[in-house]
Motif scaffolding. Structure first.
Motif, PDB file in Angstrom:
ATOM      1  N   ARG A 197       0.840  -1.193   0.000  1.00  0.00           N
ATOM      2  CA  ARG A 197       0.000   0.000   0.000  1.00  0.00           C
ATOM      3  C   ARG A 197       0.873   1.240   0.000  1.00  0.00           C
ATOM      4  O   ARG A 197       1.966   1.251   0.583  1.00  0.00           O
ATOM      5  CB  ARG A 197      -0.917   0.029   1.226  1.00  0.00           C
ATOM      6  N   TRP A 198       0.375   2.291  -0.650  1.00  0.00           N
ATOM      7  CA  TRP A 198       1.019   3.590  -0.603  1.00  0.00           C
ATOM      8  C   TRP A 198       0.734   4.241   0.753  1.00  0.00           C
ATOM      9  O   TRP A 198      -0.182   3.830   1.476  1.00  0.00           O
ATOM     10  CB  TRP A 198       0.521   4.490  -1.728  1.00  0.00           C
ATOM     11  N   VAL A 199       1.494   5.266   1.076  1.00  0.00           N
ATOM     12  CA  VAL A 199       1.331   5.934   2.374  1.00  0.00           C
ATOM     13  C   VAL A 199      -0.009   6.665   2.485  1.00  0.00           C
ATOM     14  O   VAL A 199      -0.427   7.002   3.590  1.00  0.00           O
ATOM     15  CB  VAL A 199       2.490   6.920   2.630  1.00  0.00           C
ATOM     16  N   ASP A 200      -0.697   6.887   1.370  1.00  0.00           N
ATOM     17  CA  ASP A 200      -2.022   7.509   1.429  1.00  0.00           C
ATOM     18  C   ASP A 200      -3.135   6.478   1.568  1.00  0.00           C
ATOM     19  O   ASP A 200      -4.315   6.817   1.562  1.00  0.00           O
ATOM     20  CB  ASP A 200      -2.253   8.392   0.198  1.00  0.00           C
ATOM     21  N   GLY A 201      -2.754   5.187   1.681  1.00  0.00           N
ATOM     22  CA  GLY A 201      -3.731   4.126   1.906  1.00  0.00           C
ATOM     23  C   GLY A 201      -4.178   3.385   0.666  1.00  0.00           C
ATOM     24  O   GLY A 201      -4.841   2.343   0.777  1.00  0.00           O
ATOM     25  N   THR A 202      -3.868   3.860  -0.517  1.00  0.00           N
ATOM     26  CA  THR A 202      -4.273   3.174  -1.743  1.00  0.00           C
ATOM     27  C   THR A 202      -3.392   1.953  -1.987  1.00  0.00           C
ATOM     28  O   THR A 202      -2.248   1.877  -1.526  1.00  0.00           O
ATOM     29  CB  THR A 202      -4.190   4.115  -2.954  1.00  0.00           C
ATOM     30  N   VAL A 203      -3.954   0.990  -2.725  1.00  0.00           N
ATOM     31  CA  VAL A 203      -3.269  -0.278  -2.967  1.00  0.00           C
ATOM     32  C   VAL A 203      -2.270  -0.130  -4.103  1.00  0.00           C
ATOM     33  O   VAL A 203      -2.560   0.496  -5.135  1.00  0.00           O
ATOM     34  CB  VAL A 203      -4.287  -1.389  -3.291  1.00  0.00           C
ATOM     35  N   LEU A 204      -1.105  -0.718  -3.942  1.00  0.00           N
ATOM     36  CA  LEU A 204      -0.088  -0.777  -4.990  1.00  0.00           C
ATOM     37  C   LEU A 204      -0.222  -2.119  -5.689  1.00  0.00           C
ATOM     38  O   LEU A 204      -0.054  -3.177  -5.072  1.00  0.00           O
ATOM     39  CB  LEU A 204       1.309  -0.608  -4.399  1.00  0.00           C
ATOM     40  N   SER A 205      -0.531  -2.085  -6.978  1.00  0.00           N
ATOM     41  CA  SER A 205      -0.742  -3.321  -7.729  1.00  0.00           C
ATOM     42  C   SER A 205       0.562  -4.076  -7.920  1.00  0.00           C
ATOM     43  O   SER A 205       1.606  -3.484  -8.213  1.00  0.00           O
ATOM     44  CB  SER A 205      -1.365  -2.999  -9.097  1.00  0.00           C
TER      45      SER A 205
END
Length: 255
Positions: A197-205
């Motif tokens: 996950r990125w530090v903003d909470g979104t998922v890293l594919s």
């Protein structure tokens, strides 16, 4: 068949004295019609013709004359049909008016939203990045000037009012490629192995083509995203968060 006789009065008077009185008598002369040049018609034919004419006249159907009740019934029926059709037309007109009104309201709202978006973008474009930061879109970027671990690099970015970089698009990735160095990205799977996950909470594919070797290597000791050099190009790789390197900071545009 008896002949039809015509009588012609004879105006010749013949005096006869009876009992001292003079008596005048008109003598009728019986004359046959042939002698006068009048042709006799067949009375039977005449009677048959009259019968045939009478029969034909009697066989002709009499015209049906509608009664007043029937006429009023038709008038009432036509009136009801007219009322129903008028009500239907009014309903269609009202429905069409409502649809047009809703479409007009939606169009006005969309136009207002577009105007607000343009005003926001105009205001943001008038903003500038702090000294030493590079601007791209509505964000500012800077390579940290302190070597450190992933956590230390992030602490530095936060102290600058920023955070480690989060890549949102290919265009942003192309812009980042201008930095010719290793650095930390703002992504980790420390909270759960393999769940990046990125530090903003979104998922890293994990299917992102920027990964070196097609994806992360994995392992409990490799939980932070690092920019590494591979085959003459920079790629993503998972590395130990304690590795000492630089970090790429990112912040939104400010005044």
């Amino acid at each position: 068949m008896a002949d039809v006789l015509y009588t012609i009065p004879n105006m010749v008077s013949k005096g006869r004295n009876t009992r001292g009185e003079r008596e005048e008598r008109i003598v009728d002369i019986v004359v046959r019609p042939e002698s006068l040049g009048i042709q006799q018609q067949d009375s039977v034919g005449t009677e048959e013709s009259s019968k045939s004419l009478g029969t034909g006249r009697s066989q002709r159907p009499d015209a049906m004359i509608p009664t007043k009740c029937q006429i009023w019934a038709v008038i009432v029926l036509l009136g009801l049909l007219s009322v129903v059709m008028l009500a239907r037309l009014i309903g269609l007109a009202v429905q069409h008016k409502k649809t047009v009104s809703v479409d007009r309201d939606v169009e006005q709202l969309l136009q207002r939203l577009k105007n607000l978006t343009e005003q926001r973008d105009a205001l943001l474009c008038q903003q500038c990045c702090p000294s030493g930061w590079d601007k791209f879109g509505f964000k500012c970027y800077r390579i940290s000037n302190v070597l450190g671990s992933w956590n230390k690099s992030r602490e530095f970015c936060v102290s600058q009012g920023a955070d480690l970089v989060v890549v949102d698009s290919e265009e942003e990735m192309d812009f980042i490629s201008r930095y010719d160095s290793y650095f930390w990205f703002g992504a980790t799977d420390e909270a759960g192995e393999g769940m990046w996950r990125w530090v903003d909470g979104t998922v890293l594919s994990l299917d992102n083509p920027s990964w070196s070797g097609g994806g992360p290597v994995g392992g409990e000791d490799k939980n932070c995203l690092l920019r590494a050099y591979e085959l003459n190009q920079f790629k993503w790789t998972d590395e130990s968060c304690d590795t000492i390197t630089l970090g790429l900071c990112e912040q939104n545009v400010i005044k």
